[in-house]
Motif scaffolding. Sequence first.
Motif, mmCIF file in Angstrom:
data_model
loop_
_atom_site.group_PDB
_atom_site.id
_atom_site.type_symbol
_atom_site.label_atom_id
_atom_site.label_comp_id
_atom_site.label_asym_id
_atom_site.label_seq_id
_atom_site.Cartn_x
_atom_site.Cartn_y
_atom_site.Cartn_z
ATOM 1 N N PHE A 109 0.666 -1.178 -0.059
ATOM 2 C CA PHE A 109 0.065 0.005 -0.019
ATOM 3 C C PHE A 109 0.827 1.343 0.205
ATOM 4 O O PHE A 109 1.789 1.465 0.866
ATOM 5 C CB PHE A 109 -0.714 0.070 1.334
ATOM 6 C CG PHE A 109 -1.651 1.256 1.192
ATOM 7 C CD1 PHE A 109 -2.938 1.203 0.377
ATOM 8 C CD2 PHE A 109 -1.828 2.208 2.183
ATOM 9 C CE1 PHE A 109 -3.748 2.225 0.356
ATOM 10 C CE2 PHE A 109 -2.483 3.292 2.047
ATOM 11 C CZ PHE A 109 -3.587 3.194 1.421
ATOM 12 N N ASN A 110 0.521 2.045 -0.855
ATOM 13 C CA ASN A 110 1.306 3.454 -1.205
ATOM 14 C C ASN A 110 0.664 4.388 -0.289
ATOM 15 O O ASN A 110 -0.544 4.824 -0.585
ATOM 16 C CB ASN A 110 1.643 3.683 -2.681
ATOM 17 C CG ASN A 110 2.522 4.923 -2.727
ATOM 18 O OD1 ASN A 110 2.565 5.892 -2.108
ATOM 19 N ND2 ASN A 110 3.236 4.832 -3.607
ATOM 20 N N GLN A 111 1.361 4.921 0.738
ATOM 21 C CA GLN A 111 0.535 5.940 1.544
ATOM 22 C C GLN A 111 0.317 7.198 0.631
ATOM 23 O O GLN A 111 -0.742 7.937 0.984
ATOM 24 C CB GLN A 111 1.471 6.394 2.836
ATOM 25 C CG GLN A 111 1.606 5.042 3.817
ATOM 26 C CD GLN A 111 0.331 4.996 4.758
ATOM 27 O OE1 GLN A 111 -0.723 5.678 4.327
ATOM 28 N NE2 GLN A 111 0.387 4.121 5.521
ATOM 29 N N GLU A 117 0.148 -0.945 -4.831
ATOM 30 C CA GLU A 117 1.138 -1.172 -5.959
ATOM 31 C C GLU A 117 1.897 -2.420 -5.689
ATOM 32 O O GLU A 117 2.172 -2.841 -4.773
ATOM 33 C CB GLU A 117 2.295 0.011 -5.848
ATOM 34 C CG GLU A 117 1.694 1.449 -6.141
ATOM 35 C CD GLU A 117 2.865 2.571 -5.911
ATOM 36 O OE1 GLU A 117 3.917 2.077 -5.471
ATOM 37 O OE2 GLU A 117 2.491 3.600 -6.289
ATOM 38 N N PHE A 118 2.080 -2.987 -6.926
ATOM 39 C CA PHE A 118 2.803 -4.458 -7.032
ATOM 40 C C PHE A 118 4.103 -3.973 -7.230
ATOM 41 O O PHE A 118 4.736 -3.402 -8.025
ATOM 42 C CB PHE A 118 2.309 -5.195 -8.301
ATOM 43 C CG PHE A 118 3.022 -6.531 -8.430
ATOM 44 C CD1 PHE A 118 2.934 -7.368 -7.290
ATOM 45 C CD2 PHE A 118 3.625 -6.644 -9.726
ATOM 46 C CE1 PHE A 118 3.737 -8.785 -7.681
ATOM 47 C CE2 PHE A 118 4.420 -7.857 -9.829
ATOM 48 C CZ PHE A 118 4.309 -8.984 -8.873
ATOM 49 N N HIS A 119 5.002 -4.909 -6.381
ATOM 50 C CA HIS A 119 6.455 -4.757 -6.473
ATOM 51 C C HIS A 119 6.989 -6.003 -6.871
ATOM 52 O O HIS A 119 6.762 -7.109 -6.293
ATOM 53 C CB HIS A 119 7.040 -4.415 -5.094
ATOM 54 C CG HIS A 119 6.948 -2.995 -4.524
ATOM 55 N ND1 HIS A 119 7.703 -2.354 -3.742
ATOM 56 C CD2 HIS A 119 5.929 -1.987 -4.919
ATOM 57 C CE1 HIS A 119 7.196 -1.034 -3.479
ATOM 58 N NE2 HIS A 119 6.258 -1.026 -4.068
#
Length: 344
Positions: A109-111, A117-119
Amino acid sequence: MTNHVPAGPAPDAAGGTAGPVTADEAAVHADEFDGIASAVEAAVFGKTEVVRLALVAMLAQGHILLEDVPGTGKTTLARAIAACVDGQWRRVQFTPDLLPSDVTGVTVFNQGTREFEFHPGPVFANVVVADEINRASPKTQSALLEVMEEGMVTVDGSRYLVPSPFLVVATQNPVEMDGTYRLPEAQLDRFLIRLSLGYAEHAAELAIIRGDGLTSPDDLAPRTDAERMARIARAARRVHVHDSVYEYVLRLAHATREHAALSVGLSTRSTVAMAHIVRILALTSGRTFVNPEDVKRLAPHVWAHRLVLSPEASVGGRTGADVLGEVLEETPAPQPRYSGAAGR
């Protein structure tokens, strides 16, 4: 773009079906293949057969199981292949505490964007070295199954394609078994080919020690790219296979299924795999047709690791390769008449 070559002849530009591969085409593709193999051999001395079979497996969009003791050049081979096909390579050290997400990737989860987002994990490369694959838990080993079979991974319900070409080179030490997990038959069956580099011959090892002419994989220049590799693979689908060769493959498979020393013989997947890779071998040898000798040459590498010994045979110290050798010796090969390039 998926990593599976559909069966059958390649379509031509008009949408029809292209004819059989010509001798001139075979010669061009074989020369290009020889150039790639020679470039890889600049970093992997004295292992011509292993290098060529590894490249054949990559063209067939299969995967390789390398069984060998440490220090024989397994990682160097994978790095050299990646460099020569202008691709990326990644290495994953398999350990008991390795998680599936450490291989495939994870969603975070991108704050800042308030979105997930998939890494991508290390499996998103053209050549992936799964080092000592049998040291990871079965759950982590199985994380490779989908990507090896489908050319994609599924994370949190979303599917992601890996690059093409895509090759998994999994290694395991056949001597030290402490702290390892045996690869299940279902996973072994996903490896198109099993190879062993072995120790270098005296002259080659002496050259390696001296550093005479040895090229680092980092210094290798690309000799081809994904599109040209795909072009060779498409041409291979037009290589002629005589019906008697298909029958020979099937008779060999049936012989393993009925052999007293085997609990499990060759599956249909293994016969289909042979029918596919044998075309690649013929084309890269400069021929427009497959002959029974191609099947014999590939059988120990494509089939032996898929066989399951009976308890009696296992206790007696026999191996799948031993039994397969008997089957090849006892099953007569066809002698059809071929015409075309002499091959190399």
